[in-house]
Write an enzyme that holds these catalytic residues in place. Structure first.
Site, PDB file in Angstrom:
ATOM      1  N   LYS A 122       0.803  -1.212   0.000  1.00 23.75           N
ATOM      2  CA  LYS A 122       0.000   0.000   0.000  1.00 23.75           C
ATOM      3  C   LYS A 122       0.839   1.266   0.000  1.00 23.75           C
ATOM      4  CE  LYS A 122      -3.718   0.003   2.710  1.00 23.75           C
ATOM      5  NZ  LYS A 122      -4.877   0.143   1.829  1.00 23.75           N
ATOM      6  N   ILE A 443     -13.759 -19.125   6.187  1.00 26.83           N
ATOM      7  CA  ILE A 443     -13.835 -17.693   6.502  1.00 26.83           C
ATOM      8  C   ILE A 443     -15.122 -17.053   5.990  1.00 26.83           C
ATOM      9  CG2 ILE A 443     -12.553 -15.500   6.332  1.00 26.83           C
ATOM     10  CD1 ILE A 443     -11.233 -17.739   8.032  1.00 26.83           C
ATOM     11  N   HIS A 653     -12.582 -11.627  11.619  1.00 23.64           N
ATOM     12  CA  HIS A 653     -11.542 -12.095  10.698  1.00 23.64           C
ATOM     13  C   HIS A 653     -10.732 -10.899  10.211  1.00 23.64           C
ATOM     14  CE1 HIS A 653      -9.473 -13.865   7.345  1.00 23.64           C
ATOM     15  NE2 HIS A 653      -9.995 -12.962   6.555  1.00 23.64           N
ATOM     16  N   CYS A 655      -7.312  -9.915   7.533  1.00 27.88           N
ATOM     17  CA  CYS A 655      -6.483 -10.545   6.509  1.00 27.88           C
ATOM     18  C   CYS A 655      -5.100  -9.943   6.374  1.00 27.88           C
ATOM     19  CB  CYS A 655      -7.082 -10.462   5.123  1.00 27.88           C
ATOM     20  SG  CYS A 655      -8.740 -10.000   4.933  1.00 27.88           S
ATOM     21  N   GLU A 677      -4.623 -14.286   8.978  1.00 26.82           N
ATOM     22  CA  GLU A 677      -3.764 -14.800   7.929  1.00 26.82           C
ATOM     23  C   GLU A 677      -2.387 -15.095   8.512  1.00 26.82           C
ATOM     24  OE1 GLU A 677      -3.862 -12.612   4.211  1.00 26.82           O
ATOM     25  OE2 GLU A 677      -1.697 -12.717   4.187  1.00 26.82           O
ATOM     26  N   HIS A 706      -4.718 -17.607  -1.524  1.00 21.76           N
ATOM     27  CA  HIS A 706      -4.418 -16.735  -2.660  1.00 21.76           C
ATOM     28  C   HIS A 706      -3.805 -17.496  -3.818  1.00 21.76           C
ATOM     29  CE1 HIS A 706      -4.595 -14.356   1.022  1.00 21.76           C
ATOM     30  NE2 HIS A 706      -5.180 -13.448   0.267  1.00 21.76           N
TER      31      HIS A 706
END
Ligand code: GLN
Ligand code: ZN
Length: 767
Positions: A122, A443, A653, A655, A677, A706
């Site tokens: 990011k 999930i 949850h 991630c 994760e 993923h």
């Protein structure tokens, strides 16, 4: 005369032309010539639009084929060995290989001759992702990419007055990562600077006067050696030609203010939207020869600027600065949608409150004109219009909902506390739920097949009836439940077939949200997101998920988990209001979601999961502001989760894998179970759980969703054993590391079979 300029314009195009061209090129349906011509047309259009809006100095270098940091890596020759062309200069193919990996890598591994793409992360606290430069200890830098110069020539040939934009040397080094043996990236500064020198020489040769050098890391908490490096670097760059504007954004300069103000350059840009308190103090700190660019129009939101308020600040600045004042957006407009004019279905009133990139340029231009020609009739009209827009918006009954405000005002501290502490709750829940040790679950989402997407599209287009659509979704739910029962999972989910997106699905059912048709913002590469707009007080007219979950629970004797998106994530992935705080908006969302949690409980649902995927990304850039954010964010979560009885189990949850610095706040959310994760980092993340005694239950993801790769039981058993060394076995859950919506059914079932066997193995070991 004050001058207007822009820090950057969105490159994707008002109809996402760049996205479409890129994807066609990658599919082999568009030639490189075709792609390049789309790029050229977009640049020409964007310069023209900005010029027509009235911007004096136009940015060049804001266009990128994939990402602007990647363009810089090519420019400086920072091309990892695995992508380096055997001979000659890098090409577009090199660029896309660095961004996306080469063929074998695209299929999920680098085992078969493919090169894995550069890491993506990011860009500060935005939703834009850049490609992380990879540096080696013996990194060489050499000017290797002509794009910037070509685009400058292109703009000049079109008759524009341009200001090239480059990422500054320190920000560029900061954003990269050392590969191979560990070393300090700052050691590379001396060898990087000569390339900047060359770039500036080349630009000067093209007749450019000003260059914008982005150094957004000046808004971060910087280590002392990085601060020192700024002085060193800019003292050297001082010898190179061109007037230099150092641009900072996304937060205030704070302790870096003195440093930034005194760099030997010709101008400084600051972000007055994120950090308005920098004004007017900055005026006393700026050397008398320097240009000050004030970022007064929000580059990261969709609301019109209050022009009268902005003008007051600018006039005050003008008194001190005269011609040395520039007017700008707070940051590059890359982070806002392109053109409000494109929105043909928004209602007129709401539309009159909004501004996208094109309109923001007009605002900057009219503010500049107001400084230079205060009596101009166009200026007077714009100020008058802005006054009336602000007034109608502030008084609008569609924004202010007395019921919502009264309810919020009545919230007490008790409302964000479960009845009993975790130790009491968990005993009741264990009795109530009767789950085995190492319970297995997923999930939430199951594969979003093309049949599901087709049904949704047909329903939206009116081609199938609501009853037909509901039946199609019910049939997906039946399938998901049957698969999970056959697999022997302990806690089931309905599969989320009816959801397009975990935020939009809920936003569409809440009052206070609006949706644009073309409000796309680039997220990475060709990928764009279209965040919903929060425009008013938020409330839930009726239950949002209860019917689906009730139906799913009716199909099985196993426990069915309800599935919601949490208040912080709803907020982070929307365009928020600018007239009330983010905290208040989070609390409104929390109350709406709280009602849904309670309704699910009433419908007989014993476990409710509230996803907070974006919890960590809300963290402010400056550490000093973390506590404040973490306090209201955890409070909002607890408010939405605490309306239920002790027996009802709340899951959440998240991630991502960097928990160490926020683990205490995660504990303060007081969810009974958190799934996270961990599989990609080989349970390293659990280090955080070792240092801090996390009190509640945890499901560390045991495999990476993923990738389509099917993990075998042995690796999952090993991960679980590792987890059980740090967390008591009674508190461990077994689950994948995120939702399965991007996977196919075959690989999903194969992976889950192995996962269930892994849980059984652990149960035997711990019996
Ligand atoms: N429940 C969501 C899903 O399974 C969670 C997704 C997410 O956290 N990104 O898809
Ligand atoms: Zn996730």
């Amino acid at each position: 005369m004050a001058l207007s300029h822009n820090l950057g314009f969105p490159r994707i195009g008002r109809d996402r032309e760049l996205k479409k061209a890129l994807e066609a090129y990658w599919r082999g349906e568009l030639s490189e010539v075709g792609l390049r011509s789309t790029g050229q047309q977009l640049r020409a259009t964007h310069w023209q639009v900005q010029k027509e809006a009235g911007i004096d100095l136009l940015p060049v270098g804001d266009f990128a084929w994939y990402d602007q940091v990647l363009t810089h890596s090519l420019m400086f020759g920072v091309i990892p060995e695995r992508f380096r062309p055997k001979s000659g200069k890098p090409t577009l193919e090199t660029l896309f290989a660095m961004a996306r990996g080469t063929v074998a890598a695209e299929h999920g591994s680098s085992c078969c001759g493919g090169a894995h793409a550069q890491e993506m992360t990011k860009w500060f606290d935005t939703n834009y992702h850049y490609l992380v430069p990879e540096f080696t200890r013996d990194q060489q830098f050499a000017l290797s990419w002509e794009q910037l110069f070509e685009e400058v020539k292109e703009a000049i040939a079109l008759g524009h007055n341009v200001k090239p934009v480059v990422i500054g040397p320190l920000t560029y080094l900061w954003l990269g990562k050392a590969k191979g043996e560990e070393f300090d990236r700052l050691e590379l500064l001396e060898s990087l600077l000569p390339v900047y020198g060359e770039v500036l020489q080349r630009l000067a040769g093209l007749g450019v006067e000003w260059v914008q050098i982005d150094e957004p890391i000046l808004s971060l908490d910087l280590p002392q050696d990085w601060k020192n490096a700024f002085e060193r670097a800019y003292n050297l760059l001082q010898r190179d030609p061109l007037k230099k504007l150092v641009a900072t954004y996304f937060a205030g300069l704070e302790d870096n203010l003195g440093l930034a103000a005194s760099l030997p350059v010709d101008g400084l840009h600051i972000d007055l939207v994120r950090a308005p308190e920098q004004f007017p103090g900055i005026l006393d700190r700026l050397p008398a020869y320097k240009v000050l660019s004030l970022g007064i129009v929000n580059g990261r939101n969709v609301w019109r600027t209050d022009l009268n308020q902005a003008l007051e600040i600018l006039q005050q600045a003008q008194e001190r600065l005269g011609d040395r004042l520039w007017v700008a957006p707070s940051c590059s407009l890359l982070h806002s949608p392109v053109d409000l004019g494109r929105e043909d279905r928004l209602d007129e009133e709401l539309k009159s409150w909004l501004a996208f990139a094109v309109q923001k340029c007009e605002e900057i231009a009219v503010l500049t004109l107001a400084l230079n020609d205060p009596n101009n009739s166009q200026v007077q009209a714009a100020l008058e219009l802005s006054r009336s827009v602000q007034a109608t918006r502030a008084a609008s009954p569609r924004i202010h909902k007395p019921e919502v405000q009264a309810r919020l005002a009545a919230v007490t501290a008790r409302d964000s506390q479960r009845h009993s502490p975790f130790e009491t709750r968990i005993k009741l829940q264990r009795e109530h739920l009767q789950l085995p040790l190492f319970p297995t679950t997923t999930i939430g989402s199951f594969p979003q097949t093309s049949a599901i997407r087709l049904a949704r599209q047909s329903f939206k287009a009116g081609k199938i009836s609501e009853a037909e659509y509901t039946e199609a979704m019910y049939s997906e739910i039946r399938h998901a439940v049957e698969v999970q029962e056959n697999l022997g999972l302990d806690v089931l989910v309905h599969g989320e077939a009816e959801r397009n997106d975990m935020v939009e699905y809920f936003a569409e059912q809440l009052d206070g949200y609006a949706f644009t048709r073309f409000g796309w913002v680039q997220s990475y590469g060709s990928r764009c997101v279209k965040p919903a707009v929060i425009y008013g007080d938020l409330s839930r007219p009726k239950a949002m998920t209860v019917e689906w979950i009730r139906y799913a629970q009716g199909l099985t004797n196993k426990v069915m988990k309800g599935m919601l998106t949490g208040p912080v994530t709803m907020l982070m992935w929307s365009f928020p209001r600018d007239d009330i705080s983010r905290e208040q908006q989070a609390r409104q969302l929390a109350l709406a979601i709280r009602d849904e949690v309670v309704d699910l409980e009433r419908a007989g649902i014993r476990i409710v999961q509230i996803d907070e995927a974006a919890f960590r990304e809300g963290l402010p850039l400056r550490k000093a502001q973390w506590n404040n954010y973490l306090n209201w964010a955890t409070e909002a979560f607890r408010l939405c989760a605490s309306g239920v009885a002790d027996e009802t189990q709340i899951h959440t949850h998240m991630c991502y894998s960097e928990f160490n610095d926020v683990i205490e706040s995660i504990a303060a959310m007081d969810a009974d179970v958190i799934t996270i994760e961990t599989s990609r980092s080989d349970m390293e993340l659990l280090d955080a759980f070792e240092a801090f005694d996390y009190p509640n239950e945890i499901g560390p993801g045991v495999y990476d969703i993923h990738s389509p790769r099917v993990p075998d039981t042995r690796e999952m058993v090993q991960l679980l054993r590792k987890a059980a060394r740090r967390i008591p076995a009674q508190r461990l859950w077994v689950n994948p590391d995120c939702g399965l919506k991007t996977r196919g059914w075959a690989e999903t079932e194969a992976a889950l079979v192995n996962m269930v066997v892994a849980a059984q193995t652990l149960r035997k070991e711990f019996a």
